[in-house]
Design a protein around this motif. Structure first.
Motif, PDB file in Angstrom:
ATOM      1  N   SER A  85       0.823  -1.219   0.000  1.00 25.16           N
ATOM      2  CA  SER A  85       0.000   0.000   0.000  1.00 25.16           C
ATOM      3  C   SER A  85       0.851   1.260   0.000  1.00 25.16           C
ATOM      4  O   SER A  85       0.553   2.233  -0.703  1.00 25.16           O
ATOM      5  N   LEU A  86       1.910   1.260   0.805  1.00 27.02           N
ATOM      6  CA  LEU A  86       2.717   2.464   0.987  1.00 27.02           C
ATOM      7  C   LEU A  86       3.863   2.566  -0.002  1.00 27.02           C
ATOM      8  O   LEU A  86       4.379   3.660  -0.246  1.00 27.02           O
ATOM      9  N   GLY A  87       4.279   1.424  -0.565  1.00 32.30           N
ATOM     10  CA  GLY A  87       5.405   1.428  -1.490  1.00 32.30           C
ATOM     11  C   GLY A  87       5.103   2.177  -2.776  1.00 32.30           C
ATOM     12  O   GLY A  87       4.066   1.973  -3.404  1.00 32.30           O
ATOM     13  N   GLY A  88       6.007   3.056  -3.162  1.00 32.13           N
ATOM     14  CA  GLY A  88       5.844   3.814  -4.397  1.00 32.13           C
ATOM     15  C   GLY A  88       4.945   5.026  -4.273  1.00 32.13           C
ATOM     16  O   GLY A  88       4.844   5.813  -5.209  1.00 32.13           O
ATOM     17  N   THR A  89       4.275   5.192  -3.132  1.00 37.48           N
ATOM     18  CA  THR A  89       3.406   6.361  -2.939  1.00 37.48           C
ATOM     19  C   THR A  89       3.881   7.159  -1.728  1.00 37.48           C
ATOM     20  O   THR A  89       4.456   8.228  -1.863  1.00 37.48           O
ATOM     21  N   THR A  90       3.633   6.622  -0.523  1.00 34.13           N
ATOM     22  CA  THR A  90       4.068   7.316   0.691  1.00 34.13           C
ATOM     23  C   THR A  90       5.582   7.238   0.868  1.00 34.13           C
ATOM     24  O   THR A  90       6.236   8.212   1.267  1.00 34.13           O
ATOM     25  N   GLN A 105      -9.922 -12.159   0.406  1.00 32.73           N
ATOM     26  CA  GLN A 105      -9.805 -10.805   0.953  1.00 32.73           C
ATOM     27  C   GLN A 105      -8.384 -10.265   0.819  1.00 32.73           C
ATOM     28  O   GLN A 105      -8.189  -9.090   0.487  1.00 32.73           O
ATOM     29  N   ILE A 106      -7.390 -11.108   1.073  1.00 30.71           N
ATOM     30  CA  ILE A 106      -6.007 -10.663   0.938  1.00 30.71           C
ATOM     31  C   ILE A 106      -5.698 -10.338  -0.516  1.00 30.71           C
ATOM     32  O   ILE A 106      -5.004  -9.360  -0.833  1.00 30.71           O
ATOM     33  N   GLY A 107      -6.243 -11.144  -1.441  1.00 30.76           N
ATOM     34  CA  GLY A 107      -6.066 -10.843  -2.852  1.00 30.76           C
ATOM     35  C   GLY A 107      -6.625  -9.477  -3.201  1.00 30.76           C
ATOM     36  O   GLY A 107      -5.999  -8.697  -3.936  1.00 30.76           O
ATOM     37  N   GLY A 108      -7.816  -9.166  -2.665  1.00 34.99           N
ATOM     38  CA  GLY A 108      -8.411  -7.860  -2.914  1.00 34.99           C
ATOM     39  C   GLY A 108      -7.587  -6.728  -2.331  1.00 34.99           C
ATOM     40  O   GLY A 108      -7.369  -5.694  -2.991  1.00 34.99           O
ATOM     41  N   SER A 109      -7.100  -6.903  -1.103  1.00 34.11           N
ATOM     42  CA  SER A 109      -6.305  -5.851  -0.459  1.00 34.11           C
ATOM     43  C   SER A 109      -5.005  -5.596  -1.209  1.00 34.11           C
ATOM     44  O   SER A 109      -4.628  -4.442  -1.473  1.00 34.11           O
TER      45      SER A 109
END
Length: 451
Positions: free
Chosen positions: A139-144, A325-329
């Motif tokens: 989620s945070l990689g490449g953005t935050t 669910q993990i696939g979606g996240s």
């Protein structure tokens, strides 16, 4: 189920009361504990009272309900945010939850026998922490943070260490939260791999299509969510029909093969969208995507429950939900990173003032000069193409994995663990006097007997 609902409602009430983002995150974590338990136990109850063959159409309805809620959520959320307060997104759960408590109290009677279990708290903590670290990294990689920053590398290392510790713990636990023996089950491994990949493609398309419509087309949140209705119709129809097909024939392998092929086609069509694509074409594309997603969830749960020993049906069902669910996240996180990097490359200095892609929204774009606005919108549409192409690649891989699935015909009657033990004793006695064993039962796990 009642405990799960109460935890979910408690988290919803706290979320509505949130006064800061940290408060909201903690409240949502509590809500997730209840929601996760509710989804798994509901499907396990079906496995406890309905034979596998008849379970197909029930799980088809479950798949349709899941799809409806996934699509209806953004639609209702957009309407609530536009016309009420965002807090009502959580408060609306309270009367619905109380109604559910009443229905369960009337419909499900407690069983008289009580069994004591050892809860694998260590396994639960290690698995949750490991998967959370991995999702945070994507989620945070490449953005935050940059991909090779200390923060992202630390999260990846933490995920690997925690998941390795989880595997070690599961080998020693008396009642593991996710028994490693399940991964030697072909149906469990292949079906969950397919669900993981389809979850990536599903949540990626649901997330980015409204973003395209709101930003590039200037539609309202409610109107953009309405574009998901064709997908919902396709999902409901395909999931329900797949369930009835399983119940009628006892077969299921062909269903995810056809559906993932259609899903790949739908995502490739979405990858070709431009600013000039008519709304009716987008609706057709989303209908194809919905038909492609629909059968996968219902088939996966039914097949996994049918192929698992009776005492592991509950945890096997939980595993199916976990992988989806993990696939979606991870899908939303990875696709978000792909979109952000492509948007930055496409637009360069034309990005709205205020700091990169995080400031990119419909209001900021509308405030730009006309000539710059057109450049930004075209760049935005182009940046979405790799997202849908990547999702189509994941769906194509899921299609290929379906060929590895070993199909076990769905049983027509329920079998309990005690019945399986009595049958084993009977087979041993028959063998002792030279009686042949039943050929239709050979090689099938407990609960998968062919009748």
């Amino acid at each position: 189920m009642q405990i799960a609902i109460l935890i979910f409602l408690g988290g919803a009430a706290l979320s509505a009361m949130a006064s800061s983002m940290t408060f909201l995150i903690i409240a949502r974590a509590i809500q997730g504990l209840g929601g996760g338990g509710l989804m798994v136990v509901a499907m396990a109850v079906v496995a406890d009272v309905i034979p596998p063959r008849q379970r197909g159409k029930i799980q088809g309805i479950f798949g349709a309900v899941f799809g409806v809620s996934t699509v209806l959520g953004p639609l209702l959320g957009g309407f609530i945010v536009e016309h009420l307060s965002w807090r009502w997104i959580f408060l609306i759960n309270l009367p619905l939850g109380l109604l559910a408590l009443g229905v369960i109290a009337a419909a499900l009677k407690p069983r008289p026998d009580r069994v004591s279990h050892k809860i694998d708290f260590a396994g639960f903590i290690l698995l949750s922490a490991g998967l959370s670290s991995f999702v945070l990294a994507t989620s945070l990689g490449g953005t935050t943070f940059p991909w090779f920053s200390a923060q992202i590398i630390g999260l990846v290392v933490a995920a690997l260490v925690l998941l390795a510790a989880f595997v070690i713990n599961e080998k020693r636990a008396a009642e593991p939260v996710l028994p490693l023996s399940l991964f030697r089950n072909n149906t469990f491994l292949v079906s969950n791999s397919v669900s993981f990949l389809v979850g990536m493609a599903m949540f990626g398309s649901i997330t980015f299509l409204p973003l395209f419509l709101q930003t590039a087309r200037g539609t309202s949140p409610t109107a953009s969510a309405m574009q998901l209705v064709p997908m919902m119709i396709g999902l409901i129809s395909a999931s329900t029909l797949a369930g009835f097909f399983m119940s009628r024939t006892g077969r299921y392998k062909i269903l995810p093969m056809i559906s993932t092929a259609l899903l790949t086609l739908g995502l490739l069509l979405l990858a070709g969208m431009s600013l000039d694509t008519p709304d009716w074409q987008i609706a057709v594309f989303m209908l194809i995507v919905g038909v492609g997603i629909g059968p996968v969830n219902s088939v996966a749960v039914t097949a996994i429950q049918n192929a698992s020993p009776q005492h592991l049906v509950g945890v096997a069902t939980a595993g199916a939900t976990l992988f989806r669910q993990i696939g979606g996240s991870i899908g939303v996180s990875v696709f978000g990173a792909i979109f952000a990097s492509n948007l930055a490359r496409e637009l360069g200095d034309a990005l709205p003032e205020g700091g990169g892609t995080s400031a990119f929204n419909a209001q900021a774009v509308a405030a730009l000069p006309p000539e710059v606005r057109q450049q930004v919108l075209e760049g935005f549409a182009s940046a979405l193409h790799p997202v849908f192409f990547t999702a189509a690649g994941a769906s194509l891989l899921a299609f290929a994995l379906n060929f590895l699935l070993e199909e076990l015909p769905l049983a027509s009657t329920l079998r309990r663990e005690g019945e399986a033990e009595l049958k084993a004793e009977g087979d041993a006695s028959s063998a002792a006097v030279g009686a042949p064993s039943t050929p239709t039962d050979q090689g099938l796990p407990t609960g998968a007997r062919v009748n």
